[in-house]
Design a protein around this motif. Structure first.
Motif, mmCIF file in Angstrom:
data_model
loop_
_atom_site.group_PDB
_atom_site.id
_atom_site.type_symbol
_atom_site.label_atom_id
_atom_site.label_comp_id
_atom_site.label_asym_id
_atom_site.label_seq_id
_atom_site.Cartn_x
_atom_site.Cartn_y
_atom_site.Cartn_z
ATOM 1 N N TYR A 155 0.838 -1.204 0.000
ATOM 2 C CA TYR A 155 0.000 0.000 0.000
ATOM 3 C C TYR A 155 0.872 1.253 0.000
ATOM 4 O O TYR A 155 0.650 2.182 -0.796
ATOM 5 C CB TYR A 155 -0.925 -0.008 1.214
ATOM 6 C CG TYR A 155 -1.816 1.215 1.308
ATOM 7 C CD1 TYR A 155 -3.069 1.240 0.704
ATOM 8 C CD2 TYR A 155 -1.410 2.360 1.997
ATOM 9 C CE1 TYR A 155 -3.886 2.361 0.781
ATOM 10 C CE2 TYR A 155 -2.208 3.485 2.085
ATOM 11 C CZ TYR A 155 -3.451 3.478 1.471
ATOM 12 O OH TYR A 155 -4.254 4.610 1.534
ATOM 13 N N ASN A 156 1.860 1.302 0.885
ATOM 14 C CA ASN A 156 2.718 2.482 0.986
ATOM 15 C C ASN A 156 3.533 2.707 -0.290
ATOM 16 O O ASN A 156 3.752 3.854 -0.698
ATOM 17 C CB ASN A 156 3.648 2.351 2.195
ATOM 18 C CG ASN A 156 2.910 2.506 3.510
ATOM 19 O OD1 ASN A 156 1.851 3.133 3.574
ATOM 20 N ND2 ASN A 156 3.438 1.927 4.571
ATOM 21 N N LEU A 159 1.143 4.075 -2.819
ATOM 22 C CA LEU A 159 0.781 5.444 -2.433
ATOM 23 C C LEU A 159 1.884 6.422 -2.853
ATOM 24 O O LEU A 159 1.597 7.516 -3.362
ATOM 25 C CB LEU A 159 0.552 5.508 -0.927
ATOM 26 C CG LEU A 159 0.087 6.847 -0.358
ATOM 27 C CD1 LEU A 159 -1.297 7.205 -0.892
ATOM 28 C CD2 LEU A 159 0.066 6.794 1.176
ATOM 29 N N ARG A 162 1.644 6.875 -6.566
ATOM 30 C CA ARG A 162 0.494 7.712 -6.931
ATOM 31 C C ARG A 162 0.793 9.187 -6.668
ATOM 32 O O ARG A 162 0.489 10.052 -7.514
ATOM 33 C CB ARG A 162 -0.739 7.278 -6.134
ATOM 34 C CG ARG A 162 -2.035 7.933 -6.619
ATOM 35 C CD ARG A 162 -3.233 7.399 -5.824
ATOM 36 N NE ARG A 162 -4.483 7.717 -6.488
ATOM 37 C CZ ARG A 162 -5.194 8.820 -6.286
ATOM 38 N NH1 ARG A 162 -4.741 9.729 -5.437
ATOM 39 N NH2 ARG A 162 -6.323 9.017 -6.929
ATOM 40 N N ASN A 163 1.384 9.480 -5.522
ATOM 41 C CA ASN A 163 1.704 10.874 -5.206
ATOM 42 C C ASN A 163 2.732 11.453 -6.170
ATOM 43 O O ASN A 163 2.639 12.624 -6.571
ATOM 44 C CB ASN A 163 2.212 10.986 -3.769
ATOM 45 C CG ASN A 163 1.100 10.772 -2.746
ATOM 46 O OD1 ASN A 163 -0.086 10.904 -3.063
ATOM 47 N ND2 ASN A 163 1.470 10.444 -1.521
ATOM 48 N N ASP A 184 -4.725 3.159 -9.067
ATOM 49 C CA ASP A 184 -5.925 3.156 -8.229
ATOM 50 C C ASP A 184 -6.534 1.762 -8.121
ATOM 51 O O ASP A 184 -6.994 1.351 -7.055
ATOM 52 C CB ASP A 184 -6.961 4.135 -8.784
ATOM 53 C CG ASP A 184 -6.603 5.586 -8.509
ATOM 54 O OD1 ASP A 184 -5.540 5.820 -7.894
ATOM 55 O OD2 ASP A 184 -7.370 6.481 -8.907
ATOM 56 N N LEU A 187 -4.301 -0.069 -5.714
ATOM 57 C CA LEU A 187 -4.269 0.504 -4.368
ATOM 58 C C LEU A 187 -5.526 0.164 -3.571
ATOM 59 O O LEU A 187 -5.449 -0.153 -2.373
ATOM 60 C CB LEU A 187 -4.114 2.027 -4.467
ATOM 61 C CG LEU A 187 -3.863 2.791 -3.163
ATOM 62 C CD1 LEU A 187 -2.519 2.408 -2.563
ATOM 63 C CD2 LEU A 187 -3.918 4.308 -3.422
ATOM 64 N N GLY A 191 -5.939 -1.086 0.456
ATOM 65 C CA GLY A 191 -6.505 -0.172 1.444
ATOM 66 C C GLY A 191 -7.703 -0.774 2.152
ATOM 67 O O GLY A 191 -7.846 -0.644 3.375
ATOM 68 N N ASP A 252 -6.997 15.845 -5.381
ATOM 69 C CA ASP A 252 -5.671 15.244 -5.289
ATOM 70 C C ASP A 252 -4.710 15.884 -6.289
ATOM 71 O O ASP A 252 -3.540 16.138 -5.966
ATOM 72 C CB ASP A 252 -5.741 13.734 -5.542
ATOM 73 C CG ASP A 252 -6.452 12.982 -4.420
ATOM 74 O OD1 ASP A 252 -6.774 13.612 -3.401
ATOM 75 O OD2 ASP A 252 -6.692 11.771 -4.578
ATOM 76 N N THR A 258 -2.428 12.248 -2.305
ATOM 77 C CA THR A 258 -3.640 11.446 -2.122
ATOM 78 C C THR A 258 -4.309 11.834 -0.809
ATOM 79 O O THR A 258 -3.742 11.621 0.269
ATOM 80 C CB THR A 258 -3.288 9.942 -2.124
ATOM 81 O OG1 THR A 258 -2.567 9.635 -3.322
ATOM 82 C CG2 THR A 258 -4.536 9.093 -2.051
ATOM 83 N N GLY A 261 -7.943 7.822 2.092
ATOM 84 C CA GLY A 261 -7.371 6.491 2.221
ATOM 85 C C GLY A 261 -7.038 6.139 3.658
ATOM 86 O O GLY A 261 -7.151 6.976 4.571
ATOM 87 N N HIS A 263 -4.278 5.786 5.006
ATOM 88 C CA HIS A 263 -3.126 6.521 5.537
ATOM 89 C C HIS A 263 -3.567 7.782 6.272
ATOM 90 O O HIS A 263 -2.723 8.516 6.792
ATOM 91 C CB HIS A 263 -2.162 6.892 4.402
ATOM 92 C CG HIS A 263 -2.790 7.683 3.303
ATOM 93 N ND1 HIS A 263 -3.638 7.125 2.378
ATOM 94 C CD2 HIS A 263 -2.704 9.002 2.980
ATOM 95 C CE1 HIS A 263 -4.040 8.062 1.530
ATOM 96 N NE2 HIS A 263 -3.488 9.209 1.892
#
Length: 368
Positions: A155-156, A159, A162-163, A184, A187, A191, A252, A258, A261, A263
């Motif tokens: 996940y991290n 993420l 994605r960022n 997405d 992810l 999540g 976003d 992001t 989520g 996080h």
């Protein structure tokens, strides 16, 4: 039960070389500030969780002027001795071996020798940001469920990707990118899985923590357990993660990160419907910290045939005698864990441990 019988340090923090053997379930490290009591606890933490509790990088744990370190522990488990080794090499590679067998991935070791550590700065769990509470929950579940740790790492990683893509799209003034859809899609399942496992573990943890709070608190800290509320807040409670990612995409892109989520999940602590950290006394905050940590210990003990190790760093700090006695009675007489604790005063530690009538041993630490 599982107990650490011996530990050897080589080039670890302030120790060029140190070897200690343990014969009791309750073990104290005493000495002046700065002699390395906390470093011994951190070495034990490395053996269980493959990383430092206090340092951000492994390099910070290397003795000054040296190139790497080695920690060796002998654990007695079900009548057998396991030799656990943690080596940090000159090239920055860390290796974990059990009885001479190198683990292909260090994450496979998490949960084999579960550990709960309580340190003075852990008060951030109560007064700090939501990230502190997420880390606490994630570490607990990772020791109970190895697959959770793999899902969390995935996940991290996604993420971060994605960022990075959101920033790149913003710089190019792009509103669409097929790669964002792909990320997405990958992810969202991770999540959702993290959310479900966090929700389940907190349903078990919260009632235990509230019960322990009432056992630990001295009269000035006592509160009606119904007035103390611990609530898991997540946007996934009422929404599918895939839908959240879609509806928040414009925001976003604008913020280049992001915004929805797991996080951003929170464990909210309330007292009479007000933020606990804002209105609770120092004593109440510390009681809640110990309650959450010891509730985690109880869950680990429940799920393992061998109780986890409990490490208490300078736990007498800012506690009066009655609170100290309440805590020691709980951790020494009401749990089965091997307990390692540090304190500056040998005499004071002797005094309190004799009062609760448990077998113990104290090592006076003078440094290297």
């Amino acid at each position: 039960m599982s107990q650490l019988r011996e530990i050897t340090l080589f080039q670890f923090k302030n120790y060029l070389e140190k070897r200690l053997t343990f014969s009791k379930r309750i073990i104290g490290f005493t000495g002046k500030n700065g002699v390395g009591k906390t470093n011994l606890l951190d070495a034990i933490h490395y053996l269980g969780l493959t990383k430092s509790y206090f340092g951000k990088t492994d390099l910070q744990s290397v003795h000054f002027g040296q190139q790497g370190f080695r920690i060796l522990g002998l654990f007695e488990k079900k009548g057998m001795i396991d030799e656990v080794s943690c080596v940090y090499r000159e090239n920055g590679k860390k290796e974990i071996t059990i009885n001479g067998n190198l683990l292909p991935r260090n994450t496979e070791h998490i949960g084999q020798y579960p550990i709960v550590l309580i340190a003075p700065d852990d008060i951030q769990l109560i007064t700090g940001e939501s990230r502190d509470r997420r880390m606490f929950i994630d570490q607990l579940i990772s020791q109970l469920d190895t697959s959770y740790l793999h899902h969390l790492l995935s996940y991290n990683r996604l993420l971060q990707q994605r960022n990075a893509l959101l920033k790149e799209m913003a710089s190019k003034r792009q509103m669409e990118d097929p790669l964002l859809d792909v990320i997405d899609q990958q992810l969202a399942p991770y999540g959702s899985l993290l959310f479900e496992k966090r929700k389940k573990i907190l349903e078990e943890l919260v009632p235990i923590a509230k019960e322990i709070y009432q056992q630990l608190a001295s009269s000035p800290e006592k509160i009606n357990s119904e007035s103390l509320t611990l609530i898991y807040r997540s946007e996934l409670e009422k929404n599918e993660f895939s839908d959240l990612l879609k509806t928040s995409r414009s925001k976003d892109l604008y913020l280049q990160r992001t915004t929805k989520g797991v996080h951003r999940d929170e464990l909210e602590c309330l007292f009479q419907d007000h933020p606990f950290k804002q209105i609770a006394s120092q004593g109440q905050r510390k009681c809640l910290l110990f309650s959450l940590k010891l509730a985690a210990l109880k869950l680990l003990e429940k799920n393992y045939s061998n109780p986890p190790l409990l490490l208490l760093d300078d736990f007498f700090e800012k506690l009066d005698d009655s609170r100290i006695e309440n805590l020691l009675q709980l951790v020494c007489n009401k749990v089965h864990s091997q307990v390692f604790l540090s304190h500056t005063s040998t005499e004071k530690l002797h005094f309190h441990l004799k009062k609760i009538d448990v077998p113990y041993e104290i090592f006076e630490i003078t440094g290297t």
